[in-house]
Write a protein that holds these residues in place. Structure first.
Motif, PDB file in Angstrom:
ATOM      1  N   GLN A  68       0.829  -1.197   0.000  1.00 33.10           N
ATOM      2  CA  GLN A  68       0.000   0.000   0.000  1.00 33.10           C
ATOM      3  C   GLN A  68       0.869   1.255   0.000  1.00 33.10           C
ATOM      4  OE1 GLN A  68      -3.432  -0.121  -0.266  1.00 33.10           O
ATOM      5  NE2 GLN A  68      -2.953  -2.283  -0.551  1.00 33.10           N
ATOM      6  N   GLU A 123      -8.443   2.755   8.897  1.00 31.89           N
ATOM      7  CA  GLU A 123      -9.644   2.108   8.357  1.00 31.89           C
ATOM      8  C   GLU A 123      -9.325   1.321   7.083  1.00 31.89           C
ATOM      9  OE1 GLU A 123     -12.482   5.252   7.969  1.00 31.89           O
ATOM     10  OE2 GLU A 123     -12.819   5.351  10.130  1.00 31.89           O
ATOM     11  N   GLY A 124      -8.468   1.881   6.238  1.00 29.89           N
ATOM     12  CA  GLY A 124      -8.057   1.172   5.027  1.00 29.89           C
ATOM     13  C   GLY A 124      -7.260  -0.078   5.345  1.00 29.89           C
ATOM     14  N   GLU A 149      -7.548  -1.801   8.154  1.00 32.25           N
ATOM     15  CA  GLU A 149      -8.496  -2.757   8.745  1.00 32.25           C
ATOM     16  C   GLU A 149      -9.277  -3.490   7.659  1.00 32.25           C
ATOM     17  OE1 GLU A 149     -10.943  -0.617  11.473  1.00 32.25           O
ATOM     18  OE2 GLU A 149      -9.383  -0.541  12.997  1.00 32.25           O
ATOM     19  N   ASP A 150      -9.622  -2.803   6.581  1.00 22.68           N
ATOM     20  CA  ASP A 150     -10.330  -3.460   5.471  1.00 22.68           C
ATOM     21  C   ASP A 150      -9.475  -4.566   4.867  1.00 22.68           C
ATOM     22  OD1 ASP A 150     -12.477  -1.762   5.852  1.00 22.68           O
ATOM     23  OD2 ASP A 150     -11.911  -0.392   4.226  1.00 22.68           O
ATOM     24  N   ILE A 151      -8.184  -4.321   4.725  1.00 26.79           N
ATOM     25  CA  ILE A 151      -7.271  -5.335   4.186  1.00 26.79           C
ATOM     26  C   ILE A 151      -7.164  -6.503   5.157  1.00 26.79           C
ATOM     27  CG2 ILE A 151      -4.874  -5.794   3.530  1.00 26.79           C
ATOM     28  CD1 ILE A 151      -4.753  -2.820   2.644  1.00 26.79           C
ATOM     29  N   LYS A 207      -9.419  -7.562   7.305  1.00 28.38           N
ATOM     30  CA  LYS A 207     -10.671  -8.331   7.247  1.00 28.38           C
ATOM     31  C   LYS A 207     -10.803  -9.092   5.936  1.00 28.38           C
ATOM     32  CE  LYS A 207     -13.002  -5.437  10.554  1.00 28.38           C
ATOM     33  NZ  LYS A 207     -13.981  -4.404  10.825  1.00 28.38           N
ATOM     34  N   LYS A 208     -10.259  -8.541   4.847  1.00 28.45           N
ATOM     35  CA  LYS A 208     -10.311  -9.207   3.541  1.00 28.45           C
ATOM     36  C   LYS A 208      -9.587 -10.548   3.583  1.00 28.45           C
ATOM     37  CE  LYS A 208      -7.627  -8.049   0.035  1.00 28.45           C
ATOM     38  NZ  LYS A 208      -7.003  -7.284  -1.044  1.00 28.45           N
ATOM     39  N   HIS A 209      -8.572 -10.664   4.413  1.00 31.08           N
ATOM     40  CA  HIS A 209      -7.783 -11.889   4.516  1.00 31.08           C
ATOM     41  C   HIS A 209      -8.256 -12.809   5.640  1.00 31.08           C
ATOM     42  CE1 HIS A 209      -4.823 -10.949   1.446  1.00 31.08           C
ATOM     43  NE2 HIS A 209      -4.886  -9.695   1.874  1.00 31.08           N
ATOM     44  N   ASP A 238      -8.949 -10.274  11.979  1.00 30.97           N
ATOM     45  CA  ASP A 238      -9.718  -9.172  12.547  1.00 30.97           C
ATOM     46  C   ASP A 238      -8.922  -8.534  13.685  1.00 30.97           C
ATOM     47  OD1 ASP A 238     -11.782  -7.400  12.819  1.00 30.97           O
ATOM     48  OD2 ASP A 238     -13.266  -8.872  13.448  1.00 30.97           O
ATOM     49  N   LYS A 275      -7.370   6.352  15.154  1.00 26.77           N
ATOM     50  CA  LYS A 275      -8.183   6.949  14.093  1.00 26.77           C
ATOM     51  C   LYS A 275      -8.306   8.458  14.283  1.00 26.77           C
ATOM     52  CE  LYS A 275     -10.899   2.856  13.003  1.00 26.77           C
ATOM     53  NZ  LYS A 275     -12.212   2.220  13.018  1.00 26.77           N
TER      54      LYS A 275
END
Length: 124
Positions: free
Chosen positions: A40, A67-68, A70-72, A74-76, A79, A94
């Motif tokens: 990233q 937040e970005g 965290e999305d990655i 969770k994608k894998h 958590d 944040k």
């Protein structure tokens, strides 16, 4: 250190360091998770401690935010750990990320500056 000591997209003034406990990180998803985050724009350093289940990050908060990331995560299939202290740190991180981003855009002003178009008088 200077900006040249960091990766492209990372400025020393906007560098933040974060450590988060994660859950559901196993050997099967750990390497993919680490590579995805490492690629990233704005990430300076990343490491994962399997013993503590902690993710250590250094990144430029003006180019990427938690937040970005965290999305990655969770994608894998992983958590953020679900405990009080981790959630408290997450909310604080944040808040600081947003503050760094806002301050980077801020143009300082001064009440001591002459108005535009004003001509300075010379004493003779």
């Amino acid at each position: 250190m200077t900006d040249f000591d960091h990766r492209v997209g990372v400025k020393e003034a906007n560098l933040v360091i974060r450590n988060l406990r994660l859950t559901n990180v196993v050997d099967a998803n750990r390497n993919a998770l680490m590579e995805d985050i490492d690629h990233q724009f704005g990430i300076d350093e990343i490491s994962y401690n399997s013993t503590d289940a902690c993710l250590y990050l250094a990144y430029d908060a003006t180019n990427i935010n938690l937040e970005g990331i965290e999305d990655i995560i969770k994608k894998h299939g992983a958590d953020i750990h679900n405990d009080w202290w981790t959630h408290t740190k997450e909310q604080y991180y944040k808040f600081v990320d947003q503050n760094v981003k806002d301050n980077a855009k801020h143009v300082p002003w001064s009440c001591h500056k002459p108005p535009s178009g004003a001509v300075k008088k010379h004493k003779e």
